[in-house]
Design a protein around this motif. Structure first.
Motif, mmCIF file in Angstrom:
data_model
loop_
_atom_site.group_PDB
_atom_site.id
_atom_site.type_symbol
_atom_site.label_atom_id
_atom_site.label_comp_id
_atom_site.label_asym_id
_atom_site.label_seq_id
_atom_site.Cartn_x
_atom_site.Cartn_y
_atom_site.Cartn_z
ATOM 1 N N ALA A 185 -6.305 -60.065 39.080
ATOM 2 C CA ALA A 185 -5.968 -60.218 40.501
ATOM 3 C C ALA A 185 -6.677 -61.400 41.145
ATOM 4 C CB ALA A 185 -6.301 -58.936 41.257
ATOM 5 N N ASP A 187 -6.011 -64.626 41.195
ATOM 6 C CA ASP A 187 -5.114 -65.541 41.912
ATOM 7 C C ASP A 187 -4.666 -64.946 43.245
ATOM 8 O OD1 ASP A 187 -5.309 -67.405 39.918
ATOM 9 O OD2 ASP A 187 -3.406 -66.868 38.951
ATOM 10 N N GLN A 188 -4.441 -63.654 43.269
ATOM 11 C CA GLN A 188 -3.999 -63.004 44.502
ATOM 12 C C GLN A 188 -5.115 -62.970 45.554
ATOM 13 O OE1 GLN A 188 -2.887 -59.641 42.227
ATOM 14 N NE2 GLN A 188 -0.692 -59.915 42.547
ATOM 15 N N HIS A 189 -6.352 -62.818 45.106
ATOM 16 C CA HIS A 189 -7.475 -62.876 46.042
ATOM 17 C C HIS A 189 -7.591 -64.276 46.646
ATOM 18 C CE1 HIS A 189 -8.610 -58.996 44.364
ATOM 19 N NE2 HIS A 189 -9.552 -58.888 45.281
ATOM 20 N N ARG A 190 -7.455 -65.300 45.797
ATOM 21 C CA ARG A 190 -7.511 -66.676 46.310
ATOM 22 C C ARG A 190 -6.336 -66.954 47.245
ATOM 23 N NH1 ARG A 190 -9.913 -67.671 41.151
ATOM 24 N NH2 ARG A 190 -7.878 -67.790 40.119
ATOM 25 N N ALA A 191 -5.175 -66.404 46.907
ATOM 26 C CA ALA A 191 -4.008 -66.584 47.763
ATOM 27 C C ALA A 191 -4.214 -65.921 49.126
ATOM 28 C CB ALA A 191 -2.769 -66.002 47.082
ATOM 29 N N ALA A 192 -4.900 -64.791 49.133
ATOM 30 C CA ALA A 192 -5.181 -64.111 50.399
ATOM 31 C C ALA A 192 -6.073 -64.973 51.278
ATOM 32 C CB ALA A 192 -5.840 -62.761 50.123
ATOM 33 N N ALA A 206 1.609 -60.340 51.332
ATOM 34 C CA ALA A 206 2.073 -60.327 49.938
ATOM 35 C C ALA A 206 0.898 -60.350 48.971
ATOM 36 C CB ALA A 206 2.994 -61.510 49.685
ATOM 37 N N ALA A 207 -0.099 -61.196 49.268
ATOM 38 C CA ALA A 207 -1.272 -61.286 48.395
ATOM 39 C C ALA A 207 -2.060 -59.977 48.412
ATOM 40 C CB ALA A 207 -2.156 -62.446 48.837
ATOM 41 N N ARG A 209 -1.047 -56.922 49.221
ATOM 42 C CA ARG A 209 -0.313 -55.857 48.534
ATOM 43 C C ARG A 209 -0.373 -56.043 47.026
ATOM 44 N NH1 ARG A 209 5.037 -55.412 52.484
ATOM 45 N NH2 ARG A 209 4.089 -53.961 53.997
ATOM 46 N N GLY A 210 -0.396 -57.289 46.586
ATOM 47 C CA GLY A 210 -0.478 -57.555 45.154
ATOM 48 C C GLY A 210 -1.745 -57.013 44.534
ATOM 49 N N TYR A 211 -2.904 -57.384 45.108
ATOM 50 C CA TYR A 211 -4.144 -56.911 44.472
ATOM 51 C C TYR A 211 -4.411 -55.440 44.761
ATOM 52 C CZ TYR A 211 -6.468 -58.467 48.912
ATOM 53 O OH TYR A 211 -6.846 -58.687 50.213
#
Length: 227
Positions: A185, A187-192, A206-207, A209-211
């Motif tokens: 996860a 990449d999703q944390h960085r995206a958040a 979206a980020a 919900r992803g992680y």
């Protein structure tokens, strides 16, 4: 000096204790005064004080630690009730509530975040990435990242609710350890972080919900395994 009248001693004592906690005189984690001190402050007997404390303990606001005293566990009844559920059978339900709160938090953070909020998020994310296989360090920095997002929402009630969930949030790390790799996860944390920085609420949701869904999946797996 007494602050309550005898004919309504219990209720007024209960209200007085609640007010001390809700207004922040006694913060979460603080030990409240001893029974004799409360008896003096309120001008009531020991049984009245004990009944009021018992009521606040039953809803999770206070916690009695044998040999140490009575401590504030949550600021409100709802926070106390949420914070009590750390049994594996209840962890899934608690996480579902946490997920809903965090998605709302990151939405608000996109509008309200400050440069200090972003700095806190970046620092915790850097610590998370640097933790490697150190489970303790990873859990500390990952939790700090989530709390930084909540803080960036600048909603004190939301902060209180998440604060009341800290114990089960910490328990989640040990409960799900080894199900997914830490990198899954990342990449999703960085995206958040990037989405909050850009005030892009759609990308942030979206980020998040992803992680969060990855963690929820891990909780489901461990629950099925009967861990």
């Amino acid at each position: 000096m007494a602050v309550v009248q005898r004919e309504t001693a219990y209720q007024q004592s209960l209200d007085w204790l609640r007010e001390r906690i809700e207004c922040g005189d006694w913060a979460v984690g603080d030990r409240i005064p001893t029974e004799p001190d409360l008896m003096t402050a309120l001008g009531v007997g020991r049984n009245t004080v004990r009944e009021a404390i018992k009521t606040l303990t039953s809803t999770g606001i206070l916690e009695i630690r044998r040999g140490s005293g009575t401590f504030v566990r949550a600021r409100t009844d709802i926070g106390g009730l949420l914070g009590r559920a750390v049994d594996p059978a209840e962890l899934l339900h608690v996480f579902e509530v946490r997920r809903a709160l965090e998605v709302e938090a990151i939405t608000l953070a996109c509008d309200r975040r400050t440069t200090d909020d972003l700095a806190r998020m970046r620092a915790s994310l850097a610590g998370r990435d640097a933790a490697g296989t150190d489970e303790t360090a990873f859990a500390h920095h990952d939790l700090e990242f989530h709390l930084a997002i909540v803080a960036a929402a600048h909603n004190p009630v939301l902060t209180d609710l998440i604060g009341a969930l800290l114990e089960p949030m910490r328990a989640t790390y040990a409960f799900t350890e080894g199900v997914h790799s830490h990198d899954l996860a990342a990449d999703q944390h960085r995206a958040a972080l990037h989405a909050v920085d850009a005030r892009d609420s759609d990308a942030a949701i979206a980020a998040a919900r992803g992680y969060l869904d990855l963690t929820l999946d891990a909780v489901h797996i461990r629950t099925r395994q009967g861990r």
